[in-house]
Design a protein around this motif. Structure first.
Motif, short mmCIF file in Angstrom:
data_model
loop_
_atom_site.label_atom_id
_atom_site.label_comp_id
_atom_site.label_asym_id
_atom_site.label_seq_id
_atom_site.Cartn_x
_atom_site.Cartn_y
_atom_site.Cartn_z
N VAL A 178 40.72 81.39 8.53
CA VAL A 178 40.95 81.53 7.10
C VAL A 178 41.84 80.39 6.61
CG1 VAL A 178 41.93 82.98 5.29
CG2 VAL A 178 40.69 84.03 7.20
N LYS A 179 41.43 79.76 5.52
CA LYS A 179 42.18 78.63 4.98
C LYS A 179 43.30 79.10 4.04
CE LYS A 179 38.36 75.40 5.52
NZ LYS A 179 37.44 74.45 4.88
N LEU A 180 44.32 78.30 3.96
CA LEU A 180 45.46 78.58 3.10
C LEU A 180 45.01 78.60 1.64
CD1 LEU A 180 48.52 78.87 2.60
CD2 LEU A 180 48.68 76.36 2.78
N GLN A 181 45.28 79.71 0.94
CA GLN A 181 44.80 79.86 -0.43
C GLN A 181 45.82 80.61 -1.28
OE1 GLN A 181 42.44 78.92 -2.39
NE2 GLN A 181 41.05 77.86 -0.99
N SER A 182 45.74 80.39 -2.58
CA SER A 182 46.53 81.14 -3.55
C SER A 182 45.68 81.32 -4.81
CB SER A 182 47.84 80.42 -3.88
OG SER A 182 47.60 79.10 -4.36
N ARG A 183 46.04 82.33 -5.60
CA ARG A 183 45.22 82.68 -6.75
C ARG A 183 46.12 83.18 -7.88
NH1 ARG A 183 41.74 87.72 -5.47
NH2 ARG A 183 43.45 88.86 -6.44
N VAL B 109 49.21 83.50 9.86
CA VAL B 109 50.14 82.38 9.71
C VAL B 109 51.29 82.77 8.80
CG1 VAL B 109 50.42 79.98 9.00
CG2 VAL B 109 48.30 80.70 10.11
N GLY B 110 50.96 83.27 7.61
CA GLY B 110 51.98 83.70 6.67
C GLY B 110 52.27 82.67 5.60
N ILE B 111 52.91 83.12 4.52
CA ILE B 111 53.21 82.30 3.35
C ILE B 111 54.72 82.16 3.21
CG2 ILE B 111 53.00 82.10 0.83
CD1 ILE B 111 50.36 81.80 2.33
N SER B 112 55.17 80.92 2.96
CA SER B 112 56.60 80.68 2.77
C SER B 112 56.95 80.26 1.35
CB SER B 112 57.09 79.59 3.74
OG SER B 112 56.47 78.34 3.45
N ARG B 113 55.95 79.84 0.57
CA ARG B 113 56.27 79.29 -0.74
C ARG B 113 55.01 79.27 -1.61
NH1 ARG B 113 58.36 73.01 -1.62
NH2 ARG B 113 59.24 73.26 -3.72
N ASN C 9 52.33 77.39 3.74
CA ASN C 9 52.34 78.44 4.76
C ASN C 9 53.63 78.40 5.59
OD1 ASN C 9 52.04 76.44 6.74
ND2 ASN C 9 49.84 76.78 6.97
N ALA C 10 53.73 79.33 6.54
CA ALA C 10 54.94 79.44 7.34
C ALA C 10 55.13 78.27 8.28
CB ALA C 10 54.89 80.75 8.14
N LEU C 11 54.11 77.46 8.46
CA LEU C 11 54.22 76.26 9.31
C LEU C 11 54.63 75.04 8.49
CD1 LEU C 11 50.98 76.73 11.46
CD2 LEU C 11 53.32 77.42 12.02
N GLY C 12 54.82 75.20 7.19
CA GLY C 12 55.21 74.08 6.34
C GLY C 12 54.05 73.28 5.78
N GLU C 13 52.82 73.74 5.97
CA GLU C 13 51.64 73.04 5.47
C GLU C 13 51.34 73.50 4.04
OE1 GLU C 13 49.48 72.97 9.89
OE2 GLU C 13 48.99 74.51 8.40
N THR C 14 51.10 72.54 3.15
CA THR C 14 50.84 72.85 1.75
C THR C 14 49.34 72.86 1.48
OG1 THR C 14 52.96 71.91 1.06
CG2 THR C 14 51.27 72.14 -0.64
N GLN C 15 48.93 73.79 0.66
CA GLN C 15 47.53 73.95 0.29
C GLN C 15 46.97 72.66 -0.30
OE1 GLN C 15 47.07 77.31 -2.31
NE2 GLN C 15 45.04 76.67 -3.02
N THR C 16 45.84 72.23 0.19
CA THR C 16 45.25 70.97 -0.24
C THR C 16 44.65 71.09 -1.64
OG1 THR C 16 43.60 69.28 0.26
CG2 THR C 16 43.05 71.53 0.86
#
Length: 529
Positions: A419-424, A450-454, A500-507
């Motif tokens: 599952v890819k990092l997403q927000s809505r 993974v989880g969401i941090s921001r 996400n919790a790994l510090g990766e930002t949604q593209t």
């Protein structure tokens, strides 16, 4: 005078053609009704509509399925059945016209429809010994009723140009009235039988009653309470726990499989040292675990709603695989539904002690709903459903990606579907008008396992602002977020992105759902007045 007679003859031929077409359509309705009713009494999976529809789903290219989901969402199956019905009526109308003008072509078409339906029903994975019968009944009924209805057509429809005109009390008009009465009655009977098939489906009622009476055991490991701050209670924002009747449903089953738990079993085989067979009683006697997990469909567009979060009850798949002892070179588990659907799940995702992959029997405190996999389905956090969430699961084959493929991977989708990092943004909604002043922007963000941090929000081309995150239930679930906004008059563009919790930002790169899920920021304009 001759011209008048010619025009009268032409009108008679046109009217005759319409009546013949109507006879074909009504014959199809009557045949379909009796076929569906017989299927409901014999086996719902042998429904002529379901058999044809299932075959169309199997052969349709990926773009057609994606288009159907994009247009109709979870109503895609109803749209397909409606389309099948409309095509059937059109073909039947042509059959009626041909039978009137070029017999026995129309009867041949009716018989051919029954034969095709029967053949398709026999090729389905869940076909039974009598799967051919309902479609055969439908075809035969259509042929017989078409012939009978056409015999009721008034003979004056085929009179010569120099035949005397008819009057309302002549036999031709009486025959026409009788034809209309019989066709109207036949259509009504066919529709009543279709409705009756829905109401009297024995298998569906029996399994629904079994489910209603079923009491699941208490979990050996209960889910922790939902944190007090997990629900922001903002109107229009998706509930942190999705109710069962609102949970999205995307699958290939036009007829929901009806499985009595007493008849259910799971076989684990393939590249294993010890084949395992598990019955329902054996499964629910195990120490079941309860937890929350968010599931999403790979066909979910950016900002889409094909996602939900629920409290699941089940048993870890890794424990069952440990019994089977997979061979060292195995890397995939091919799960199979009772209706033939398959999914290819990375073996490591099912054996990872840090991933809560389960055979689920409960959903939000009750047995799985029938349409969500009753009695048993798979739930694997962090993977799209097409590679993990097999409903009505009855078989797990331990194998390799280079030896076996699954339903969707055969149709061009990737073999692994994280599952890819997403927000809505849920509030405000696209197209919603707002009054100027203080309001709120709110939504959800997710990347299970993974989880969401921001979460950040941008209005127009202004700076990115940090939203306030609700308390996440766990890294396996989505999280709500909100940001106060003083809206000014005019048109504004809202967008959001998550980290996400790994510090990766949604593209921000916009990619469609094929082959492994959509990416991009959810953005849309809102008008403030």
């Amino acid at each position: 005078m001759a011209d008048a007679r010619g025009r009268g003859a032409e009108r008679a031929r046109v009217q005759d053609g319409w009546l013949a077409a109507a006879a074909g359509a009504v014959a199809a309705v009557l045949g379909a009704g009796l076929g569906e009713l017989s299927a409901a009494l014999i086996a719902p999976a042998s429904s002529p509509f379901a058999a044809i529809g299932g075959a169309l789903i199997d052969v349709a290219p990926s773009w057609a399925k994606d288009t159907a989901i994009a247009w109709f969402g979870t109503a895609d199956k109803a749209a397909l059945l409606t389309g099948i019905a409309l095509v059937l009526l059109a073909v039947a109308a042509v059959a009626g016209l041909l039978e009137r003008r070029r017999p026995p072509i129309g009867l041949a078409i009716a018989v051919a429809l029954g034969v095709v339906g029967a053949a398709v029903a026999l090729t389905r994975a869940d076909a039974g010994a009598l799967s051919w019968l309902p479609s055969s009944i439908a075809g035969a009924t259509m042929a017989v009723s078409l012939r009978m209805l056409l015999r009721l057509l008034p003979a004056t429809a085929e009179r010569s140009d120099d035949a005397p005109p008819t009057t309302p009390d002549r036999p031709s008009e009486i025959d026409r009235r009788r034809f209309l009465v019989w066709t109207g009655g036949a259509a009504a009977v066919g529709l009543v039988m279709v409705l009756g098939a829905t109401l009297v489906s024995g298998g569906s009622r029996a399994v629904a009653a079994i489910r209603a009476a079923l009491r699941l055991p208490d979990p050996a490991v209960a889910a922790p309470p939902v944190p007090a701050g997990a629900e922001l209670n903002i109107s229009g924002l998706a509930d942190v726990i999705t109710p069962n009747d609102s949970f999205y449903r995307i699958d290939t089953a036009l007829v929901v499989p009806q499985i009595d738990p007493a008849d259910w079993s799971l076989r684990i085989h393939g590249m294993v040292e010890n084949e395992v067979v598990l019955t329902w009683d054996e499964l629910v006697a195990l120490p079941l675990e309860e937890g929350y997990a968010t599931m999403s469909c790979v066909s979910n567009e950016v900002g889409g709603t094909l996602i939900g979060n629920a409290r699941w009850l089940g048993y870890p798949i890794r424990e069952l695989l440990a019994r089977a002892r997979p061979m060292a070179d195995a890397d995939m588990v091919l799960s199979r539904s009772i209706d033939g659907f398959t999914a290819s799940t990375p073996l490591e995702a099912l054996t990872d002690p840090d991933r809560w992959s389960i055979l689920a029997v409960g959903m939000n405190g009750e047995p799985l709903p029938l349409e969500h996999g009753f009695p048993v389905r798979m739930v694997v956090p962090g993977l799209y459903g097409y590679v993990s969430a097999t409903k009505w699961v009855v078989d797990l084959e331990v194998t390799r990606f280079d030896r076996a493929t699954a339903y969707w991977t055969d149709r061009g989708w990737s073999e692994r579907g994280p599952v890819k990092l997403q927000s809505r943004i849920d509030v405000p909604r696209p197209g919603q008008g707002l009054s100027a002043g203080d309001t709120v922007i709110a939504g959800v963000a997710w990347q299970p396992h993974v989880g969401i941090s921001r979460v950040e929000v941008q209005v127009d081309d202004g700076p990115w602002e940090d939203a306030t995150l609700a308390t996440a239930i766990s890294d396996d679930t989505w999280v709500q977020w909100s940001l106060p906004w003083r809206a000014t008059a005019g048109r504004h563009v809202l967008r959001c992105r998550a980290t996400n919790a790994l510090g990766e930002t949604q593209t921000s790169e916009v990619v469609g759902v094929i082959p492994d899920g959509a990416t991009g920021w959810h953005e849309f304009p809102v008008d403030v007045f």
